[in-house]
Write a protein that holds these residues in place. Structure first.
Motif, PDB file in Angstrom:
ATOM      1  N   VAL A 318       0.837  -1.210   0.000  1.00 22.20           N
ATOM      2  CA  VAL A 318       0.000   0.000   0.000  1.00 22.20           C
ATOM      3  C   VAL A 318       0.866   1.252   0.000  1.00 22.20           C
ATOM      4  O   VAL A 318       0.504   2.282  -0.567  1.00 22.20           O
ATOM      5  CB  VAL A 318      -0.949  -0.013   1.220  1.00 22.20           C
ATOM      6  CG1 VAL A 318      -1.639   1.338   1.393  1.00 22.20           C
ATOM      7  CG2 VAL A 318      -1.981  -1.121   1.081  1.00 22.20           C
ATOM      8  N   GLY A 321       4.226   3.769  -3.027  1.00 26.44           N
ATOM      9  CA  GLY A 321       4.386   5.057  -3.699  1.00 26.44           C
ATOM     10  C   GLY A 321       5.256   6.039  -2.942  1.00 26.44           C
ATOM     11  O   GLY A 321       5.701   7.041  -3.497  1.00 26.44           O
ATOM     12  N   PRO A 335      -2.665   6.676   1.536  1.00 21.77           N
ATOM     13  CA  PRO A 335      -3.413   5.875   0.553  1.00 21.77           C
ATOM     14  C   PRO A 335      -4.707   5.357   1.167  1.00 21.77           C
ATOM     15  O   PRO A 335      -4.803   5.156   2.387  1.00 21.77           O
ATOM     16  CB  PRO A 335      -2.444   4.736   0.220  1.00 21.77           C
ATOM     17  CG  PRO A 335      -1.086   5.294   0.510  1.00 21.77           C
ATOM     18  CD  PRO A 335      -1.270   6.204   1.687  1.00 21.77           C
ATOM     19  N   ASP A 336      -5.708   5.122   0.332  1.00 19.72           N
ATOM     20  CA  ASP A 336      -7.060   4.808   0.796  1.00 19.72           C
ATOM     21  C   ASP A 336      -7.111   3.688   1.829  1.00 19.72           C
ATOM     22  O   ASP A 336      -7.758   3.811   2.873  1.00 19.72           O
ATOM     23  CB  ASP A 336      -7.944   4.434  -0.399  1.00 19.72           C
ATOM     24  CG  ASP A 336      -8.266   5.641  -1.272  1.00 19.72           C
ATOM     25  OD1 ASP A 336      -8.061   6.774  -0.800  1.00 19.72           O
ATOM     26  OD2 ASP A 336      -8.708   5.448  -2.419  1.00 19.72           O
ATOM     27  N   ASP A 405      -7.356  11.023   3.120  1.00 17.36           N
ATOM     28  CA  ASP A 405      -6.942  10.067   2.097  1.00 17.36           C
ATOM     29  C   ASP A 405      -6.274  10.781   0.937  1.00 17.36           C
ATOM     30  O   ASP A 405      -6.633  11.903   0.587  1.00 17.36           O
ATOM     31  CB  ASP A 405      -8.142   9.258   1.606  1.00 17.36           C
ATOM     32  CG  ASP A 405      -9.217  10.140   1.000  1.00 17.36           C
ATOM     33  OD1 ASP A 405      -9.674  11.065   1.701  1.00 17.36           O
ATOM     34  OD2 ASP A 405      -9.589   9.927  -0.166  1.00 17.36           O
ATOM     35  N   SER A 406      -5.306  10.087   0.325  1.00 23.81           N
ATOM     36  CA  SER A 406      -4.574  10.670  -0.797  1.00 23.81           C
ATOM     37  C   SER A 406      -4.984  10.090  -2.130  1.00 23.81           C
ATOM     38  O   SER A 406      -4.605  10.617  -3.179  1.00 23.81           O
ATOM     39  CB  SER A 406      -3.066  10.459  -0.611  1.00 23.81           C
ATOM     40  OG  SER A 406      -2.749   9.073  -0.622  1.00 23.81           O
ATOM     41  N   PRO A 408      -5.698   6.284  -4.536  1.00 27.00           N
ATOM     42  CA  PRO A 408      -5.489   4.836  -4.655  1.00 27.00           C
ATOM     43  C   PRO A 408      -4.217   4.361  -3.949  1.00 27.00           C
ATOM     44  O   PRO A 408      -3.267   5.120  -3.754  1.00 27.00           O
ATOM     45  CB  PRO A 408      -5.386   4.621  -6.175  1.00 27.00           C
ATOM     46  CG  PRO A 408      -6.052   5.802  -6.778  1.00 27.00           C
ATOM     47  CD  PRO A 408      -5.792   6.939  -5.841  1.00 27.00           C
ATOM     48  N   ASP A 409      -4.226   3.077  -3.569  1.00 31.13           N
ATOM     49  CA  ASP A 409      -3.039   2.475  -2.970  1.00 31.13           C
ATOM     50  C   ASP A 409      -1.872   2.527  -3.957  1.00 31.13           C
ATOM     51  O   ASP A 409      -2.067   2.598  -5.172  1.00 31.13           O
ATOM     52  CB  ASP A 409      -3.325   1.022  -2.590  1.00 31.13           C
ATOM     53  CG  ASP A 409      -4.359   0.915  -1.478  1.00 31.13           C
ATOM     54  OD1 ASP A 409      -4.664   1.947  -0.847  1.00 31.13           O
ATOM     55  OD2 ASP A 409      -4.864  -0.205  -1.241  1.00 31.13           O
ATOM     56  N   ASP A 410      -0.669   2.478  -3.427  1.00 32.76           N
ATOM     57  CA  ASP A 410       0.574   2.554  -4.198  1.00 32.76           C
ATOM     58  C   ASP A 410       0.838   3.955  -4.743  1.00 32.76           C
ATOM     59  O   ASP A 410       1.832   4.165  -5.444  1.00 32.76           O
ATOM     60  CB  ASP A 410       0.588   1.563  -5.378  1.00 32.76           C
ATOM     61  CG  ASP A 410       0.371   0.131  -4.936  1.00 32.76           C
ATOM     62  OD1 ASP A 410       0.628  -0.166  -3.753  1.00 32.76           O
ATOM     63  OD2 ASP A 410      -0.051  -0.690  -5.770  1.00 32.76           O
ATOM     64  N   TYR A 411      -0.051   4.892  -4.446  1.00 31.76           N
ATOM     65  CA  TYR A 411       0.151   6.261  -4.916  1.00 31.76           C
ATOM     66  C   TYR A 411       0.901   7.039  -3.852  1.00 31.76           C
ATOM     67  O   TYR A 411       0.880   6.692  -2.674  1.00 31.76           O
ATOM     68  CB  TYR A 411      -1.206   6.907  -5.202  1.00 31.76           C
ATOM     69  CG  TYR A 411      -1.181   7.962  -6.282  1.00 31.76           C
ATOM     70  CD1 TYR A 411      -0.472   7.756  -7.461  1.00 31.76           C
ATOM     71  CD2 TYR A 411      -1.874   9.158  -6.133  1.00 31.76           C
ATOM     72  CE1 TYR A 411      -0.462   8.721  -8.463  1.00 31.76           C
ATOM     73  CE2 TYR A 411      -1.874  10.122  -7.139  1.00 31.76           C
ATOM     74  CZ  TYR A 411      -1.163   9.890  -8.303  1.00 31.76           C
ATOM     75  OH  TYR A 411      -1.151  10.841  -9.287  1.00 31.76           O
ATOM     76  N   GLY A 413       1.947   9.529  -1.007  1.00 32.68           N
ATOM     77  CA  GLY A 413       1.266  10.185   0.093  1.00 32.68           C
ATOM     78  C   GLY A 413       2.064  11.381   0.578  1.00 32.68           C
ATOM     79  O   GLY A 413       3.138  11.683   0.056  1.00 32.68           O
TER      80      GLY A 413
END
Length: 441
Positions: A318, A321, A335-336, A405-406, A408-411, A413
């Motif tokens: 997660v 990123g 991430p979410d 929240d920023s 999607p996951d892997d994005y 932060g």
């Protein structure tokens, strides 16, 4: 140096009891900072809405305002992560400057000869420093508390020529704005995600950090046209990683390293220091890298979060990123999946208190409570470095959880300034690492 603090009664290692009344009365002193070593310079740093702020706003930023500005800034930064590949090439969207829509901390510096005091916002998400300059009428500049900086009264001021190497570097870093004054002077332009902008002349002058610490030929923007929402500060101090920033400009003197400690709103002064301390045994370090092809931003890898001493069940992928460390952003953007787990665990630990029924989730109504138990929140970074956030100042903002929240996951932060409060954050750029020292201010 004087540091104002709150006093809290600790119940156990995983939670603290806080009082809604101030535990001590804070007084602001004229903080004088000495520089015992030639390779380190230290200046006081205060919250812009705190009791020691030299130029306070009449209206304190609410959580709703903080959230809007924090998201606007985050959206802008996220946009710079967007890449497009075509024929083996990578193209990053071009933007003029960085988003600094929600800055919170200010330092006093001297500009010019003789030195004129300037109250500027500090930001690790920006490179180019600037101040508003005279002449500038009310339609071209926002109202600031202090008199405008007058370059004509400084014996060391000089505009940077348009055909110089410095101006060419400014253009390549997306801060350029062509030539001014019949093509002789270098123009600059910065646009911010929150809607603010500044344009003027890229300039040289003496920057005074302390009575005996003067940076000659400091490059900054002399702003003659500003727009958008601003407080009554005099300008901005860029601490990013590009050539225009203060740490890079002073790297031959201080090695490119710098640190700061951000005090809580109700506390006195923290500090901004150029150069690494001689003894770093009190720090815990995690690897630090750059953000994609952007030299401005500093990135670390978050690997886990705990609430009340219990590790949350968040897959490490997660956080792939990375997290930008951004003292100019108020809230931390996760991430979410990570945000959802944190919100759920925090709400469960705070079940004794009513949530406020509005769209900003995880905000509480503490009316009628004299003491509030807030769970400890800890962030774990690569290398096994776990950092306990200050309770409650590093966890809550305006009685709301200081996270959002920023995407999607892997994005990517962002770690905002609320989570950084009371920690000395040491940016060892040359060593590729970020250090944390608890209880520094």
């Amino acid at each position: 140096m004087y540091f104002g603090v709150y006093i809290y009664l600790s119940l156990d290692k995983d939670e603290s009891l806080i009082s809604k009344q101030d535990c001590m009365t804070l007084e602001c002193f004229n903080v004088s900072v000495t520089t015992p070593r030639p390779d380190r310079a230290v200046v006081p740093l205060v919250h812009r809405h705190g009791p020691c702020a030299p130029s306070q706003s009449t209206i304190k930023t609410s959580f709703a305002q903080a959230l809007r500005r924090s998201r606007a800034r985050a959206d802008y930064i996220m946009s710079r992560a967007t890449t497009q590949e075509e024929d083996g090439k990578v193209s990053i969207p071009a933007h003029l400057g960085d988003s600094v829509g929600s800055l919170e901390y200010v330092v006093k510096l001297g500009l010019g000869t003789p030195a004129v005091e300037q109250v500027v916002l500090m930001d690790t998400g920006s490179d180019l420093s600037w101040v508003q300059c005279k002449p500038c009428n009310s339609s071209d500049c926002y109202p600031q508390k202090d008199p405008l900086f007058d370059p004509s009264k400084s014996s060391t001021y000089a505009p940077i020529p348009c055909d110089s190497a410095l101006c060419k570097t400014l253009q390549s870093d997306r801060y350029g704005n062509g030539c001014t004054s019949n093509g002789t002077q270098c123009g600059y332009r910065v646009e911010y995600g929150g809607g603010s902008k500044t344009t003027g002349v890229y300039s040289n002058d003496a920057l005074t950090l302390a009575p005996d610490v003067v940076i000659n030929n400091f490059h900054f923007g002399c702003g003659y046209h500003q727009g958008g929402p601003n407080d009554k500060y005099d300008g901005l101090l860029g601490l990013g990683g590009s050539p225009e920033s203060l740490p890079v400009q002073t790297s031959k003197l201080y090695g490119g390293a710098f640190s700061y400690c951000l005090p809580s709103v109700s506390s006195g002064a923290g500090f901004l220091a150029l150069g690494a301390p001689s003894n770093t045994s009190g720090f815990r370090f995690t690897p630090m890298t750059r953000f994609m092809h952007e030299t401005t931003f500093y990135v670390v890898r978050l690997t886990g979060i705990s609430v009340g001493g219990k590790q949350l069940s968040i897959p490490r992928k997660v956080f792939e990123g990375g997290m930008i460390i951004d003292c100019g952003n108020i809230l931390t953007h996760l991430p979410d999946t990570a945000y959802g787990e944190l919100k759920s665990a925090f709400r469960a630990a705070m079940a004794a208190y009513p949530l406020l029924p509005h769209k900003y989730d995880t905000c509480y109504n503490f009316t009628g409570y004299s003491n509030i138990t807030v769970p400890r929140v800890a962030l774990t970074f690569s290398g096994g470095v776990t950092v306990d956030l200050d309770v409650p100042n590093g966890v809550l903002l305006d009685d709301c959880l200081a996270f959002t929240d920023s995407g999607p996951d892997d994005y990517v932060g962002i770690i905002g300034n609320v989570n950084q409060r009371s920690l000395e954050m040491l940016y060892d750029v040359g060593g590729g690492r970020l250090g944390f020292r608890a209880g520094a201010c």
